[in-house]
Design a protein around this motif. Structure first.
Motif, PDB file in Angstrom:
ATOM      1  N   GLY A  38       1.412  46.792   7.095  1.00  0.00           N
ATOM      2  CA  GLY A  38       2.354  45.939   7.799  1.00  0.00           C
ATOM      3  C   GLY A  38       2.827  46.306   9.212  1.00  0.00           C
TER       4      GLY A  38
ATOM      5  N   ARG B  57       0.214  45.568  11.420  1.00  0.00           N
ATOM      6  CA  ARG B  57       0.139  44.118  11.959  1.00  0.00           C
ATOM      7  C   ARG B  57       1.157  43.968  12.854  1.00  0.00           C
ATOM      8  N   SER B  58       2.365  44.414  12.943  1.00  0.00           N
ATOM      9  CA  SER B  58       3.465  44.404  13.686  1.00  0.00           C
ATOM     10  C   SER B  58       2.978  45.169  14.945  1.00  0.00           C
TER      11      SER B  58
ATOM     12  N   GLY C 225       5.158  35.133  15.558  1.00  0.00           N
ATOM     13  CA  GLY C 225       5.658  35.087  14.143  1.00  0.00           C
ATOM     14  C   GLY C 225       6.654  36.407  14.116  1.00  0.00           C
ATOM     15  N   GLY C 226       7.060  37.090  15.193  1.00  0.00           N
ATOM     16  CA  GLY C 226       7.752  38.108  15.351  1.00  0.00           C
ATOM     17  C   GLY C 226       9.125  38.029  15.905  1.00  0.00           C
TER      18      GLY C 226
ATOM     19  N   LEU D  25       7.809  41.993  12.468  1.00  0.00           N
ATOM     20  CA  LEU D  25       6.961  41.111  11.826  1.00  0.00           C
ATOM     21  C   LEU D  25       6.785  41.316  10.492  1.00  0.00           C
ATOM     22  N   ASP D  26       7.357  40.378   9.687  1.00  0.00           N
ATOM     23  CA  ASP D  26       7.529  40.204   8.279  1.00  0.00           C
ATOM     24  C   ASP D  26       8.356  41.636   7.738  1.00  0.00           C
ATOM     25  N   GLY D  27       9.279  41.699   8.523  1.00  0.00           N
ATOM     26  CA  GLY D  27      10.044  43.022   8.068  1.00  0.00           C
ATOM     27  C   GLY D  27       9.642  44.381   8.440  1.00  0.00           C
ATOM     28  N   TYR D  28       8.352  44.521   9.268  1.00  0.00           N
ATOM     29  CA  TYR D  28       7.956  45.868   9.691  1.00  0.00           C
ATOM     30  C   TYR D  28       8.091  45.873  11.200  1.00  0.00           C
TER      31      TYR D  28
END
Length: 270
Positions: free
Chosen positions: A34, A37-38, A74-75, A122-125
């Motif tokens: 994760g 990806r961030s 998406g971030g 990104l997605d919490g990461y």
């Protein structure tokens, strides 16, 4: 419960009086992916800045690029609203060490050096990195400062193989001093990934064999701030954020987010 090899290693050093990481600081493979990806989005942000940055550009324009790219992918820019920080990145020009606030009045000029520091959620990461940019042609002294600061990051990365956070700082300070520069002591790298700032503190000066034990799964930044003159700094009283060298000589900084592996550090913010 049977102890893993990692558990045994941690207990060995703990029994000998060393500071060791808690379980929470050792990221799972899913968490590392994760953060990775961030890191891809964060790298894309800095790549965009590298393509677009130029003399005559305001730091507010840089901030808009960072905000729009991050949101489009998406971030979330982690600095925006963090403890009241008003912008999506930090822009630190010449004698500004870090935490410079983008605005419409700071216009880049030929010969400036600037650090752009971005952190993406990104997605919490979280992933955190910064780069130096030279605007046009600058002085040989500033060129050397920017180069040595990057070398300090690379040398610190290599030194992490020696097991302790203090090994990183020792190697960085030695290289900076050899080149006639100083290392800021009031700010440091940090654990990152699930939160913006986690343990351990990663100081960029220190002694070998001191500080927290480094084990696989730990994620943290190394971000040496290297000054042309004194290491001492002050914070601008007007905005409460901007860190400036005490003697107002130039400063340079490079940063990556890393994960510790069995073979040393892997960069998560290429």
């Amino acid at each position: 419960m049977e102890l893993t090899e990692l558990d045994k290693k941690v207990l060995y050093y703990q029994d000998r009086g060393h500071l060791v990481p808690s379980r929470e600081l050792i990221k799972t493979p899913e968490q590392i992916e994760g953060i990775r990806r961030s890191g891809i989005v964060n790298t894309g942000v800095l790549d965009l800045v590298e393509r677009e940055i130029h003399a005559g550009m305001s730091t507010l324009e840089i901030d808009k690029l960072v905000y729009e790219y991050t949101k489009d992918h998406g971030g979330i820019p982690a600095t925006l609203g963090y403890d009241g920080f008003p912008k999506s990145c930090c822009t630190s020009i010449n004698e500004v060490v870090c935490h410079g606030i983008p605005n419409e009045f700071d216009i880049l000029e030929e010969g400036d050096i600037i650090n752009v520091d971005c952190t993406t959620i990104l997605d919490g990461y979280y992933a955190d990195a910064s780069r130096m940019f030279t605007i046009g042609k600058t002085t040989p002294q500033k060129e050397k400062l920017v180069r040595v600061a990057k070398e300090c990051l690379e040398i610190g990365m290599e030194a992490a193989k020696h097991l302790f956070v203090g090994d990183i700082g020792h190697a960085i300070e030695k290289h900076a001093k050899k080149n006639g520069f100083s290392v800021v002591r009031d700010l440091c790298g940090h654990g990152v990934g699930i939160e913006f700032h986690e343990e351990p503190d990663v100081e960029h000066f220190g002694k070998k064999g001191t500080g927290m034990l480094l084990v696989p799964g730990m994620v943290f930044t190394i971000e040496p701030m290297i000054n042309m003159g004194t290491w001492e700094v002050f914070i601008d009283e007007e905005d409460g954020w901007t860190v400036v060298t005490e003697d107002e000589q130039p400063s340079a900084q490079w940063e990556h987010t890393f994960v510790m592996t069995d073979n040393g550090l892997e960069i998560l913010t290429h």
